[in-house]
Scaffold this active site. Structure first.
Site, short mmCIF file in Angstrom:
data_model
loop_
_atom_site.label_atom_id
_atom_site.label_comp_id
_atom_site.label_asym_id
_atom_site.label_seq_id
_atom_site.Cartn_x
_atom_site.Cartn_y
_atom_site.Cartn_z
CG ASP A 139 -2.00 1.00 1.20
OD1 ASP A 139 -2.06 1.75 0.21
OD2 ASP A 139 -2.80 1.05 2.16
CG ASP B 268 -3.38 3.78 -3.05
OD1 ASP B 268 -4.25 2.90 -3.18
OD2 ASP B 268 -3.51 4.72 -2.25
CD GLU B 269 -5.21 -1.25 -0.64
OE1 GLU B 269 -5.43 -2.20 0.10
OE2 GLU B 269 -6.07 -0.38 -0.92
#
Lengths: 402, 377
Positions: free
Chosen positions: A11, A106-107
């Protein structure tokens, strides 16, 4: 017996903010938020760690954020830039393993079972690669499954709360899953929202460990199938695989107007813009959809949708727009104010393409084929063979006893 | 001009030439049919400047002459005439054609024959004689593979090549190609080659009736035209300029998988798959399965659509080489199988992205190649 998997959850730390700090280093360490203007009903898309210290959270209305943190700097979002940088991050991850499941901008989850190194070492190398190559901080969690890896990341981030990015790495060794989850509040588990948490509390279940101690049967009686999953997850068991390719089911775009709109021309031009943007995404994803859907939200917050199925799947802006406009006029009465308007396309066909004699690739294939035939003619059939014909030999030689 | 003709001859002649009538042209005379007395017969001609068709019918000529008659009006009128004999009399000054048949009496406004574009007069001695039945079959097997897209005009044509006593027709639209050879009864002195619009050849196969034995093909030097002549008809077409791609080098010379199967069963399976593949992508998926020692191989043909459903036919086949999955535009398959006359057909493939070859078994003169469809995951 199945082998123990090695799963990493990654993350990026306050991703949008990290990108904005690179653009404007004066933002570093300051409370700021990326998002829309408060007078335009903007919300916080991402906020810096300094802002988080003041209680600002993402998805919070910007007006509210300013109340909590009056000196908050508001930075407009540049989604195209974020998408581009996100792709670069994913490229770095893909260099490590093709077993990547991207779950948001973003993960991502990675299955690194095949890499013969300790999980912590793989994670810190990846964290360092992303930081060195793109200057982006990331937190990682590692475990034997997705559920525990994800929670490990969350726990690591929470334990390193300051006005700097956490850059945490949290590894849960095989066998320690239940012990790791035990002391956490039940809300840490997926699928436990405020409602379920309240019901669990009535049963004296507050920690994940309390839940893990209950019998599957009891929870199934109380919560149905979901109850079973709860108990299993609470014990740190999760056998879901990494899904490398997300099956996109629909592509849609919507806009909330800064002021409610009743002007037909403005509404239609919004529909056109949304249709164009949906068409563009369809083409990017090489998809064609046969269902066009529109969504309208009135100032009363009542949301209505209408959809229609086309005779042929499309990725054409003009067709999407004409169809959306037609649907819009079925819902909209003149002078009616609109708060939100959205356009979506679903019902995808797999993209198919008629190959041509004069495609570049077929040209190449043909040249290759010709070269192979020439070699075989000169030196015999065995001289050149397709890789597929020798794989059996190769896999055997690659497999070494442990 | 004063002539008498039989209604049925006139109707037949008009039906032949009217295909070349220009439906929308800025030149009004192109909407007309030229009628002219010509060595004891009546000549009917129409042209759209790219394609011209002429037909001669028997006539009793009392006075020579010529004019051009509005094609649509004239054709409609003639088709409703009930008596056998039609008498036509032209008033040259007013260019009015009086048409009498039984109780019917019509005056048609015509345009002076001077305004009609001149049709070439070929020198038949330079002609190449081709068997009509052969030519019609060749056109049927090749012309459909030509492109209908004007983006690359050369591909809308069929290349006709003559070398020694061999004639070859080839066409390709970029996704498929057809090549067909035949023997000529007499050899040509010099190799020649011309690219003829596919549409002109289709018209030719329509007007060249099987009753006739030969058609004469003439390529007048330096005129960029081709003329096909039978006893009673003539077709003139402009040639297409440009370099025709070398199709022979596109035909794979080897294969990894070869399936021999019944043409009729394969065609029927494709027709069924097409019902389902019609919407969406038009894909027929083929799964060619090599057989074992005791059992034959199979070819599985599948068509499916999200709306209508899923159809699959499994046909026994003698399969040589490895198993192969490949997808084709089902219409391309159906159109090719439709023109394969032999009871068995061979399907040769190398991979799911390289061309598939269809060959009639026991008939070397024809080959058809289809590029597969790429299906992404």
């Amino acid at each position: 017996m199945t082998t123990t998997r090695k799963i990493i959850h990654l993350d990026l730390d306050a991703f949008f903010c990290a990108v904005e700090e690179q653009r404007d280093p004066s933002l570093v360490g300051k409370p700021f938020a990326v998002g829309g203007k408060p007078e335009e009903r903007g919300v916080v898309a991402s906020c810096s760690y300094a802002a988080r210290q003041r209680g600002v959270r993402s998805a919070m209305p910007m007006v509210h954020a300013l109340r909590l943190c009056p000196n908050l700097t508001i930075v407009p979002a540049r989604h195209r830039v974020y998408e581009h940088i996100s792709q670069q991050v994913m490229e770095i991850i893909h260099r490590l393993t093709p077993q990547v499941e991207q779950i948001s901008i973003d993960e991502a989850f990675l299955d690194v079972t095949g890499i013969d190194l300790p999980l912590r070492q793989i994670a810190s190398q990846l964290q360092a690669d992303i930081y060195q190559q793109l200057g982006l901080p990331a937190s990682l969690g590692g475990a034997t499954n997705k559920l525990v890896a994800k929670i490990a990341t969350d726990v690591g981030k929470a334990a390193n709360r300051s006005d700097k990015p956490p850059m945490a790495i949290t590894i849960v060794p095989p066998g320690d899953e239940a012990a790791f989850l035990g002391p956490l509040p039940v809300q840490a588990l997926w699928g436990v929202g405020p409602k379920t948490a309240a019901r669990l509390k009535l049963l004296n279940i507050e920690k994940v460990g309390d839940l893990a101690a209950r019998s599957e049967q009891e929870m199934v009686e109380l919560f149905g199938k979901h109850g079973y999953d709860l108990v299993i997850h609470a014990r740190g068991i999760d056998d879901r695989p990494i899904i490398t390719q997300h099956q996109i089911k629909s592509i849609s775009q919507e806009v909330t107007f800064t002021k409610d709109i009743r002007d037909l021309r403005l509404l239609e031009s919004a529909l056109l813009e949304l249709s164009e943007s949906v068409g563009r995404r369809l083409k990017e994803e090489k998809l064609k959809g046969s269902t066009v859907k529109i969504k309208l939200r009135w100032p009363s917050f009542v949301t209505v949708t209408r959809q229609v199925t086309l005779t042929q799947a499309t990725d054409q802006e003009q067709i999407i727009f004409e169809t959306a406009k037609h649907l819009f006029h079925k819902l909209w009465e003149p002078e009616q104010a609109v708060r939100l308007i959205g356009v979506g396309v679903s019902g995808f066909y797999r993209e198919t393409r008629q190959l041509s004699f004069w495609d570049l690739q077929t040209e190449k294939d043909r040249t290759l084929q010709q070269a192979i035939e020439n070699l075989q003619h000169k030196f015999g059939k065995q001289a050149v063979q397709r890789g597929a014909q020798t794989t059996t030999i190769r896999t055997h030689s690659a497999k070494r006893p442990n | 001009m004063k002539i008498s003709v039989l209604q049925e001859n006139l109707a037949h002649g008009l039906s032949i030439v009217s295909r070349a009538v220009s439906s929308r042209s800025t030149l009004p005379v192109l909407a007309n049919v030229l009628i002219a007395t010509d060595e004891g017969r009546l000549r009917l001609s129409a042209t759209n400047l790219e394609l011209g068709i002429t037909c001669w019918i028997g006539a009793k000529i009392q006075e020579e002459g010529s004019t051009t008659v509005p094609a649509r009006t004239f054709t409609e009128l003639v088709s409703t005439l009930t008596d056998k004999q039609v008498d036509m009399n032209l008033n040259v000054r007013t260019q009015t054609l009086n048409v009498r048949c039984g109780a019917s009496n019509t005056d048609l406004k015509c345009i002076d024959a001077q305004e009609f574009p001149p049709m070439p007069v070929p020198d038949l001695s330079d002609g190449i004689q081709i068997n009509v039945a052969d030519l019609k079959e060749m056109i049927q097997q090749v012309a459909f593979a030509a492109s209908t897209d004007d983006a690359r005009p050369i591909l809308t044509g069929v290349q006709v090549s003559l070398n020694g006593n061999r004639i070859t027709l080839s066409a390709a639209d970029g996704f498929r190609l057809s090549v067909r050879h035949a023997e000529l009864s007499s050899a040509v002195p010099n190799p020649v080659s011309a690219v003829i619009p596919a549409r002109a050849l289709v018209e030719l196969s329509r007007i060249a009736t099987d009753g006739e034995q030969v058609v004469t093909m003439i390529l007048p030097p330096g005129r960029s035209q081709v003329i096909f002549r039978t006893r009673d008809t003539e077709l003139v077409s402009q040639l297409i300029d440009g370099v025709f791609p070398d199709l022979v080098q596109l035909i794979p010379k080897s294969y990894r998988t070869r399936a021999l199967l019944s043409t009729a069963s394969f065609l029927k399976a494709c027709k069924q798959a097409e019902i389902f593949a019609r919407e969406g992508s038009r894909i027929a998926r083929l799964n060619v399965q090599a057989g074992g020692e005791m059992q034959p191989g199979t070819v599985e043909i599948t068509g499916q659509s999200e709306e209508t459903g899923h159809n699959q036919t499994v046909i026994d086949a003698s399969v040589e080489g490895s198993s192969q999955m490949i997808a084709f535009n089902v219409r391309f398959l159906r159109e090719a199988l439709d023109v394969i006359k032999t009871p068995n057909v061979a399907l040769e493939t190398n991979s799911d992205t390289s061309p598939g070859v269809l060959r009639p078994v026991g008939e070397e003169s024809f080959v058809h190649v289809i590029m597969p469809m790429h299906v992404s995951n």
